[in-house]
Design a protein around this motif. Sequence first.
Motif, PDB file in Angstrom:
ATOM      1  N   ILE A  39     -11.869  25.105   1.058  1.00 27.07           N
ATOM      2  CA  ILE A  39     -10.740  26.028   1.191  1.00 27.07           C
ATOM      3  C   ILE A  39     -11.000  26.916   2.402  1.00 27.07           C
ATOM      4  CG2 ILE A  39     -11.665  27.755  -0.432  1.00 27.07           C
ATOM      5  CD1 ILE A  39      -8.653  27.938  -1.437  1.00 27.07           C
ATOM      6  N   THR A  40      -9.962  27.153   3.180  1.00 21.28           N
ATOM      7  CA  THR A  40     -10.130  27.943   4.399  1.00 21.28           C
ATOM      8  C   THR A  40      -9.413  29.285   4.241  1.00 21.28           C
ATOM      9  OG1 THR A  40      -8.178  26.863   5.293  1.00 21.28           O
ATOM     10  CG2 THR A  40     -10.316  25.920   5.899  1.00 21.28           C
ATOM     11  N   ALA A  41      -9.727  30.225   5.135  1.00 20.49           N
ATOM     12  CA  ALA A  41      -9.193  31.587   5.030  1.00 20.49           C
ATOM     13  C   ALA A  41      -7.665  31.643   4.880  1.00 20.49           C
ATOM     14  CB  ALA A  41      -9.665  32.422   6.222  1.00 20.49           C
ATOM     15  N   LEU A  97      -4.930  25.024  17.401  1.00 16.73           N
ATOM     16  CA  LEU A  97      -5.783  23.833  17.420  1.00 16.73           C
ATOM     17  C   LEU A  97      -6.212  23.516  15.996  1.00 16.73           C
ATOM     18  CD1 LEU A  97      -8.125  24.797  20.439  1.00 16.73           C
ATOM     19  CD2 LEU A  97      -5.827  23.808  20.476  1.00 16.73           C
ATOM     20  N   GLY A  98      -5.993  22.300  15.549  1.00 17.56           N
ATOM     21  CA  GLY A  98      -6.390  21.880  14.200  1.00 17.56           C
ATOM     22  C   GLY A  98      -5.757  22.746  13.127  1.00 17.56           C
ATOM     23  N   PRO A  99      -4.420  22.759  13.032  1.00 17.17           N
ATOM     24  CA  PRO A  99      -3.754  23.715  12.132  1.00 17.17           C
ATOM     25  C   PRO A  99      -3.821  23.389  10.635  1.00 17.17           C
ATOM     26  CG  PRO A  99      -2.206  22.750  13.727  1.00 17.17           C
ATOM     27  CD  PRO A  99      -3.458  21.948  13.785  1.00 17.17           C
ATOM     28  N   THR A 131      -2.010  12.319   9.093  1.00 17.01           N
ATOM     29  CA  THR A 131      -1.725  12.788   7.732  1.00 17.01           C
ATOM     30  C   THR A 131      -1.430  14.286   7.742  1.00 17.01           C
ATOM     31  OG1 THR A 131      -3.351  11.182   6.999  1.00 17.01           O
ATOM     32  CG2 THR A 131      -2.625  12.785   5.366  1.00 17.01           C
ATOM     33  N   LEU A 132      -2.296  15.050   8.402  1.00 16.77           N
ATOM     34  CA  LEU A 132      -2.094  16.502   8.433  1.00 16.77           C
ATOM     35  C   LEU A 132      -0.902  16.883   9.309  1.00 16.77           C
ATOM     36  CD1 LEU A 132      -5.779  17.771   8.445  1.00 16.77           C
ATOM     37  CD2 LEU A 132      -4.088  18.050   6.628  1.00 16.77           C
ATOM     38  N   LYS A 133      -0.664  16.126  10.356  1.00 17.53           N
ATOM     39  CA  LYS A 133       0.483  16.393  11.235  1.00 17.53           C
ATOM     40  C   LYS A 133       1.779  16.430  10.423  1.00 17.53           C
ATOM     41  CE  LYS A 133       3.431  13.732  14.133  1.00 17.53           C
ATOM     42  NZ  LYS A 133       3.676  12.334  14.504  1.00 17.53           N
ATOM     43  N   PRO A 164      -7.570  17.484   3.055  1.00 13.08           N
ATOM     44  CA  PRO A 164      -8.825  17.914   2.454  1.00 13.08           C
ATOM     45  C   PRO A 164      -8.827  19.358   1.955  1.00 13.08           C
ATOM     46  CG  PRO A 164      -8.979  18.058   4.847  1.00 13.08           C
ATOM     47  CD  PRO A 164      -7.592  17.557   4.537  1.00 13.08           C
ATOM     48  N   LEU A 165      -7.738  20.099   2.238  1.00 17.29           N
ATOM     49  CA  LEU A 165      -7.778  21.548   2.028  1.00 17.29           C
ATOM     50  C   LEU A 165      -7.288  21.975   0.657  1.00 17.29           C
ATOM     51  CD1 LEU A 165      -6.393  22.121   5.532  1.00 17.29           C
ATOM     52  CD2 LEU A 165      -8.498  23.210   4.763  1.00 17.29           C
ATOM     53  N   GLY A 166      -7.824  23.090   0.193  1.00 17.58           N
ATOM     54  CA  GLY A 166      -7.316  23.701  -1.029  1.00 17.58           C
ATOM     55  C   GLY A 166      -8.134  23.372  -2.260  1.00 17.58           C
ATOM     56  N   ALA A 201      -7.519  29.115  16.785  1.00 20.93           N
ATOM     57  CA  ALA A 201      -8.250  27.963  16.247  1.00 20.93           C
ATOM     58  C   ALA A 201      -9.144  28.468  15.126  1.00 20.93           C
ATOM     59  CB  ALA A 201      -9.087  27.304  17.345  1.00 20.93           C
ATOM     60  N   ASN A 202      -8.796  28.121  13.896  1.00 21.08           N
ATOM     61  CA  ASN A 202      -9.610  28.527  12.746  1.00 21.08           C
ATOM     62  C   ASN A 202     -10.301  27.304  12.170  1.00 21.08           C
ATOM     63  OD1 ASN A 202     -10.447  30.531  10.711  1.00 21.08           O
ATOM     64  ND2 ASN A 202      -9.300  29.219   9.307  1.00 21.08           N
ATOM     65  N   GLU A 203     -11.601  27.355  12.068  1.00 21.31           N
ATOM     66  CA  GLU A 203     -12.391  26.217  11.569  1.00 21.31           C
ATOM     67  C   GLU A 203     -12.028  24.924  12.301  1.00 21.31           C
ATOM     68  OE1 GLU A 203     -14.071  25.783   7.895  1.00 21.31           O
ATOM     69  OE2 GLU A 203     -13.198  27.564   6.981  1.00 21.31           O
ATOM     70  N   PHE A 204     -11.928  25.023  13.597  1.00 22.76           N
ATOM     71  CA  PHE A 204     -11.627  23.857  14.433  1.00 22.76           C
ATOM     72  C   PHE A 204     -12.880  23.418  15.197  1.00 22.76           C
ATOM     73  CE2 PHE A 204     -10.520  22.465  18.771  1.00 22.76           C
ATOM     74  CZ  PHE A 204      -9.924  21.254  18.467  1.00 22.76           C
ATOM     75  N   LEU A 205     -13.498  24.358  15.900  1.00 16.65           N
ATOM     76  CA  LEU A 205     -14.669  23.986  16.724  1.00 16.65           C
ATOM     77  C   LEU A 205     -15.788  23.404  15.876  1.00 16.65           C
ATOM     78  CD1 LEU A 205     -14.881  27.114  19.087  1.00 16.65           C
ATOM     79  CD2 LEU A 205     -14.009  24.841  19.684  1.00 16.65           C
ATOM     80  N   ASP A 206     -15.929  23.874  14.639  1.00 19.68           N
ATOM     81  CA  ASP A 206     -17.043  23.415  13.785  1.00 19.68           C
ATOM     82  C   ASP A 206     -16.889  21.963  13.349  1.00 19.68           C
ATOM     83  OD1 ASP A 206     -15.070  23.553  11.823  1.00 19.68           O
ATOM     84  OD2 ASP A 206     -16.247  24.745  10.428  1.00 19.68           O
ATOM     85  N   ALA A 207     -15.672  21.416  13.497  1.00 14.33           N
ATOM     86  CA  ALA A 207     -15.436  20.022  13.089  1.00 14.33           C
ATOM     87  C   ALA A 207     -15.630  19.051  14.255  1.00 14.33           C
ATOM     88  CB  ALA A 207     -14.021  19.885  12.532  1.00 14.33           C
ATOM     89  N   LEU A 208     -15.838  19.590  15.458  1.00 18.21           N
ATOM     90  CA  LEU A 208     -15.992  18.714  16.629  1.00 18.21           C
ATOM     91  C   LEU A 208     -17.413  18.151  16.682  1.00 18.21           C
ATOM     92  CD1 LEU A 208     -14.061  20.777  19.325  1.00 18.21           C
ATOM     93  CD2 LEU A 208     -13.199  18.973  17.825  1.00 18.21           C
ATOM     94  N   ILE A 222       2.204  17.126   7.290  1.00 18.81           N
ATOM     95  CA  ILE A 222       2.228  18.337   6.445  1.00 18.81           C
ATOM     96  C   ILE A 222       2.541  19.562   7.311  1.00 18.81           C
ATOM     97  CG2 ILE A 222       0.845  19.788   4.885  1.00 18.81           C
ATOM     98  CD1 ILE A 222      -0.783  17.259   4.182  1.00 18.81           C
ATOM     99  N   GLN A 223       1.910  19.625   8.487  1.00 16.44           N
ATOM    100  CA  GLN A 223       2.118  20.773   9.389  1.00 16.44           C
ATOM    101  C   GLN A 223       3.580  20.890   9.817  1.00 16.44           C
ATOM    102  OE1 GLN A 223      -0.623  19.601  12.460  1.00 16.44           O
ATOM    103  NE2 GLN A 223      -2.392  19.986  11.142  1.00 16.44           N
ATOM    104  N   LEU A 224       4.182  19.762  10.149  1.00 14.40           N
ATOM    105  CA  LEU A 224       5.564  19.811  10.641  1.00 14.40           C
ATOM    106  C   LEU A 224       6.547  20.122   9.513  1.00 14.40           C
ATOM    107  CD1 LEU A 224       5.573  17.035  13.401  1.00 14.40           C
ATOM    108  CD2 LEU A 224       5.055  19.467  13.584  1.00 14.40           C
ATOM    109  N   VAL A 234      -1.970  21.230  18.117  1.00  9.46           N
ATOM    110  CA  VAL A 234      -2.867  20.189  18.637  1.00  9.46           C
ATOM    111  C   VAL A 234      -3.625  19.619  17.443  1.00  9.46           C
ATOM    112  CG1 VAL A 234      -4.802  19.675  20.173  1.00  9.46           C
ATOM    113  CG2 VAL A 234      -3.084  21.371  20.858  1.00  9.46           C
ATOM    114  N   GLU A 235      -3.367  18.369  17.141  1.00  9.02           N
ATOM    115  CA  GLU A 235      -3.902  17.795  15.898  1.00  9.02           C
ATOM    116  C   GLU A 235      -4.100  16.287  16.076  1.00  9.02           C
ATOM    117  OE1 GLU A 235      -4.686  19.104  12.531  1.00  9.02           O
ATOM    118  OE2 GLU A 235      -5.517  17.101  12.816  1.00  9.02           O
ATOM    119  N   THR A 236      -5.235  15.773  15.636  1.00  6.02           N
ATOM    120  CA  THR A 236      -5.471  14.329  15.732  1.00  6.02           C
ATOM    121  C   THR A 236      -5.091  13.599  14.441  1.00  6.02           C
ATOM    122  OG1 THR A 236      -7.753  14.917  15.279  1.00  6.02           O
ATOM    123  CG2 THR A 236      -7.253  14.206  17.508  1.00  6.02           C
TER     124      THR A 236
END
Length: 355
Positions: free
Chosen positions: A50-52, A85-87, A117-119, A42-44, A148-155, A121-123, A112-114
């Motif tokens: 878009i995130t920091a 968390l949520g990279p 799809t993003l996992k 979803p990013l970019g 953890a950047n923009e992680f807690l807000d998605a919970l 990309i992260q790896l 730490v990622e659920t």
Amino acid sequence: MMRPASTDLAAMFRRLIASTGPISVAHYMAEANARYYNSADPLGAGGDFITAPEISQMFGELIGLWLADMWINAGRVEPVHYVELGPGRGTLARDAIRAATRYGLEARVHFVETSVTLKDIQLATVPGAIWHKDLSTIPAESPILLVANEFLDALPMRQLVMTEQGWRERLVGLEGEGPDARFTFVVGRQPMDSAVPENRRQAEPGTIIETSPAAATVMYEVAGRLAGQGGAALFIDYGHEAPRTGSTLQAVRAHRKVDPFSTPGQADLTTHVDFDAMASIAQSRGARWIGTTTQGNWLRGLGIEARADALSEFAPDHAEAIHSAKDRLIGDGQMGALFKVMGLAGKNWPGGVGF
Ligand code: SAH
């Protein structure tokens, strides 16, 4: 971008609510975001938001410097674990680790990622990182440096509303019948006074408060580890430093705010983080709260202006872009004031810069 299964989620919610009754806002948010983060990146610019770290490498680099500084002042304990968390795409981790390595910090990297799809990309971005579904499998000995950047807000967030009869849960119900039924907020029948923190129980009818059991659980776990294993943590998010009332639930799709009910699973659902509640939980577990400040203050305190000048000198053709990215991160009307940074540490760890 194709997100084929997402229309099914609205249909699934409709069937569920029609057969078993309204569901909690937390339930709605949990299912919608799990679907959302798993279905695409979803990013970019081409995504939804878009995130920091995606705006500029300076963000991750300064986080890496902060962590390295903490670690050096704490006596360079090894081994040490970088935990994120949520990279997202792994961009922040890559930039932070590159900067920290220059100061001799060679951490083992854990994500730490659920989202599967993003996992992937992260790896690809940070080869060698170890992937975890939740915090429970992070090593339990030696210090952690956690971000953890923009992680807690998605919970998932629970909403409670004051009525003439006392506090009730705010639920998602249906208006109309069949496939055209629309989602709408309804008030639950069960008394929920015990779920409202005691100091917030007195309120006018109609008052809404938000509490996030999921965010509280994360904070409890991280703070317990900081107290027991040592280390430091940064939580960065859209949020407030003192408790507030009202719903902060919002949905963003293709860089625009949309109705949270219009396309569940296809928009990013977030709520503001209650940093006051987070700091209390962390302290109650024995972690040290270093402080909470705005992203603008924190990045300025870490020297983002000098860093932008240095980068510009190195790449004069990009000077304008570098400075406009910096302004976006620290500007009051941009991310500088809305986003907050909270720092935590283990008991005998040093105080961090920027707070
Ligand atoms: N930190 C990144 C991405 C922010 S988006 C950045 O700043 O760019 C939120 C991230 O949290 C995504 O990676 C998402 O998949 C992840 N996430 C959401 N809910 C999660 C959960 N319950 N457990 C672990 N990761 C989660």
